[in-house]
Write an enzyme that holds these catalytic residues in place. Structure first.
Site, short mmCIF file in Angstrom:
data_model
loop_
_atom_site.label_atom_id
_atom_site.label_comp_id
_atom_site.label_asym_id
_atom_site.label_seq_id
_atom_site.Cartn_x
_atom_site.Cartn_y
_atom_site.Cartn_z
N ARG A 43 -4.24 22.45 -10.99
CA ARG A 43 -3.13 21.60 -11.30
C ARG A 43 -3.49 21.29 -12.83
O ARG A 43 -2.76 20.83 -13.61
CB ARG A 43 -2.94 20.47 -10.48
CG ARG A 43 -1.92 19.74 -11.08
CD ARG A 43 -1.42 18.59 -10.12
NE ARG A 43 -0.24 17.60 -10.75
CZ ARG A 43 0.38 16.78 -10.19
NH1 ARG A 43 0.07 16.43 -8.71
NH2 ARG A 43 1.45 16.27 -10.62
N LYS A 55 6.11 24.20 -11.49
CA LYS A 55 5.20 23.02 -11.44
C LYS A 55 5.18 22.81 -10.02
O LYS A 55 4.19 22.49 -9.41
CB LYS A 55 5.93 21.87 -12.26
CG LYS A 55 4.91 20.62 -11.83
CD LYS A 55 5.02 19.63 -13.01
CE LYS A 55 4.32 18.27 -12.65
NZ LYS A 55 4.29 17.21 -13.65
N HIS A 97 5.85 11.67 -26.60
CA HIS A 97 4.77 12.62 -26.05
C HIS A 97 5.14 14.09 -26.16
O HIS A 97 4.26 14.62 -25.99
CB HIS A 97 4.97 12.10 -24.55
CG HIS A 97 4.30 12.89 -23.55
ND1 HIS A 97 2.67 12.77 -23.56
CD2 HIS A 97 4.65 13.79 -22.61
CE1 HIS A 97 2.49 13.93 -22.60
NE2 HIS A 97 3.31 14.27 -21.86
N HIS A 100 -2.76 18.80 -23.94
CA HIS A 100 -2.64 17.44 -23.57
C HIS A 100 -3.90 16.61 -24.25
O HIS A 100 -3.53 15.54 -24.66
CB HIS A 100 -2.46 17.10 -22.10
CG HIS A 100 -1.21 17.14 -21.66
ND1 HIS A 100 -0.51 16.02 -20.96
CD2 HIS A 100 -0.07 18.05 -21.71
CE1 HIS A 100 0.72 16.57 -20.71
NE2 HIS A 100 1.08 17.61 -21.30
N HIS A 126 -2.69 13.61 -26.17
CA HIS A 126 -2.77 12.19 -25.99
C HIS A 126 -3.76 11.66 -27.03
O HIS A 126 -3.32 10.56 -27.35
CB HIS A 126 -3.53 12.18 -24.75
CG HIS A 126 -2.60 12.31 -23.47
ND1 HIS A 126 -3.33 12.38 -22.16
CD2 HIS A 126 -1.35 12.17 -23.30
CE1 HIS A 126 -2.09 12.33 -21.42
NE2 HIS A 126 -1.22 12.37 -21.82
N GLU A 170 -4.97 17.54 -8.40
CA GLU A 170 -5.60 17.89 -9.72
C GLU A 170 -6.94 18.18 -9.59
O GLU A 170 -7.83 17.61 -10.49
CB GLU A 170 -5.12 16.88 -10.91
CG GLU A 170 -5.40 17.74 -12.33
CD GLU A 170 -4.65 16.80 -13.55
OE1 GLU A 170 -5.58 16.37 -14.30
OE2 GLU A 170 -3.68 16.58 -13.15
N GLU A 223 7.98 20.57 -23.22
CA GLU A 223 7.12 20.78 -22.04
C GLU A 223 7.52 21.88 -21.00
O GLU A 223 6.81 22.55 -20.42
CB GLU A 223 7.71 19.40 -21.20
CG GLU A 223 6.83 19.10 -19.86
CD GLU A 223 5.27 18.65 -20.59
OE1 GLU A 223 4.34 19.34 -19.86
OE2 GLU A 223 5.16 17.92 -21.41
N ARG A 265 0.85 -1.19 0.16
CA ARG A 265 -0.06 0.01 -0.08
C ARG A 265 1.04 1.23 -0.14
O ARG A 265 0.41 2.22 0.28
CB ARG A 265 -0.84 0.02 1.08
CG ARG A 265 -2.13 -1.35 1.09
CD ARG A 265 -3.08 -0.83 2.06
NE ARG A 265 -3.86 -2.26 1.90
CZ ARG A 265 -3.85 -3.15 3.02
NH1 ARG A 265 -3.17 -3.06 3.83
NH2 ARG A 265 -4.86 -4.20 2.67
N ASN A 296 -2.27 20.53 -18.03
CA ASN A 296 -2.60 19.83 -19.22
C ASN A 296 -2.92 20.58 -20.52
O ASN A 296 -3.68 20.02 -21.34
CB ASN A 296 -3.62 18.99 -18.63
CG ASN A 296 -3.50 17.90 -17.72
OD1 ASN A 296 -2.60 17.07 -17.91
ND2 ASN A 296 -4.14 18.21 -16.84
N LYS A 350 2.44 12.00 -9.95
CA LYS A 350 1.74 11.23 -10.80
C LYS A 350 2.25 10.04 -11.35
O LYS A 350 3.36 9.99 -11.82
CB LYS A 350 1.09 12.04 -11.94
CG LYS A 350 0.03 12.92 -11.63
CD LYS A 350 -0.47 13.54 -13.12
CE LYS A 350 -1.41 14.54 -13.06
NZ LYS A 350 -1.65 15.03 -14.30
#
Length: 367
Positions: free
Chosen positions: A243, A229, A267, A250, A254, A239, A187, A123, A247, A145
């Site tokens: 946050r 960031k 990417h 994105h 994506h 997020e 980025e 966990r 994106n 993330k």
């Protein structure tokens, strides 16, 4: 190559705050990062491209611990549940206890999968990011993330799990191919486009130095993006609001990556085309001026990033993929758009007809 001063940036998350160290030779600075390991076990997760270059240097810092390594094949296609299972098996074989540490040595794929593995074992155990690509240094290694891809889409499964430390040794970028290096610059440009107009201007002024991988400019650019960031993550770790602005582009990007089966575009290249499409859409919706779109396109071209959708992409398929995005709510498109450089915002209920028009223009080669 001059030894520029290294920089330390703290990601402030209360008890789970952690340092991001940026500089040359940090993988060999064992005294610095060994102190962040709490237990007796370590698993280095890397890939078959990076491990031959750097694994031994990291292993030297693990003297006296029980450690092993788990190597992925290189590429986004290997960020799978199957490999998480194999990495967890490696932790079991090692006899890893709750104070064990996973070390992610590689780019974003390695970091995402290693972080998710660490989040799952008992966990949640410690992990350390040792990013070896520019993209992972400025983006995926910071903020916690983690995740894996499904056939249905990218990063649909994951967890927020913060690292203990990020060790960004820019010496590892010496072996990075130009295309991968430029993908990382995308980025940095994206971060400036979202919320830092001064950084955007600085990037315009230093595009030539960054193209040449000039060390002082590079460390400065990485640090500026990480600082930006880190500030956003501190405000909104999971997020819910602010946050999500990270994106920008994105949802477009994506979709392009998925449509190209993760092979047509890297990417960072998807992000470059994606932020330009987002700027085009913003302009179409009357939110921003054409001059901002043009500045963005010029900067992307100045660092040799793609600004057009590859041939053969279908706008309707791209729109269908965009509908799957995690940011969408209750069947309407929720996109990150902008009001010009440094002023991104979340826009809900975007009309699909407008998105489709922008995609059709782009796939006709009119970008």
């Amino acid at each position: 190559m001059s030894h520029s001063k290294s920089q330390t940036i703290d990601v402030a998350l209360g008890e789970r705050s952690y340092p991001v160290w940026i500089g040359r030779g940090l993988l060999d600075d064992h005294a610095r990062w060994r102190s962040t390991l709490r237990g007796r076990h370590a698993l280095i997760i890397s890939n078959r491209t990076v491990a031959p270059l750097y694994l031994e240097r990291v292993a030297r810092g693990l003297e006296g611990l029980r450690w092993s390594s788990f190597l992925l094949e290189d590429g986004e296609a290997h960020k799978t549940f199957q490999n998480v299972g194999l990495a967890l098996d490696a932790l079991a074989t090692l006899g890893a206890t709750r104070d064990a540490c996973v070390i992610a040595l590689g780019g974003g794929v390695v970091g995402d999968l290693a972080g998710f593995t660490a989040a799952c074992w008992m966990r949640g155990i410690d992990f350390i990011q040792m990013p070896t690509t520019l993209l992972s240094m400025v983006d995926s290694s910071v903020g916690g993330k983690t995740g894996v891809n499904l056939p249905a889409g990218k990063n649909l499964v994951g967890a927020f799990h913060q690292p203990r430390a990020v060790i960004a040794d820019i010496g590892t970028l010496d072996s990075l191919p130009d295309r991968e290096y430029r993908a990382g610059l995308a980025e940095i440009i994206k971060g400036a486009a979202i919320g830092d107009a001064d950084l955007f201007t600085w990037l315009e002024q230093h595009a030539t130095a960054l193209n040449a991988r000039e060390e002082t400019a590079l460390i400065q650019a990485i640090a500026a993006k990480v600082r930006y960031k880190a500030g956003v993550v501190a405000l909104d770790e999971t997020e819910q609001g602010e946050r999500a602005l990270l994106n920008l582009g994105h949802t477009f990007g994506h979709a392009l990556e998925t449509a190209g089966h993760y092979t047509a575009l890297l990417h960072g290249e998807g992000v470059a085309v994606g932020i330009l499409l987002a700027a085009r859409l913003s302009e179409r919706l009357g939110m921003s001026a054409s001059g901002d779109t043009e500045r963005l396109e010029r900067l992307l071209k100045a660092v040799s990033l793609p600004t057009t959708v590859p041939a053969g992409f279908d706008p309707d398929q791209l729109l269908a993929l965009m509908r799957l995005d995690k940011k969408n709510i209750a069947g309407t498109l929720r996109l990150i758009l902008w009001r010009g450089i440094g002023r991104a915002e979340i826009v809900a209920g975007v009309n699909e007809a407008d998105v489709l028009a922008v995609l059709r223009d782009a796939t006709r080669g009119n970008l």
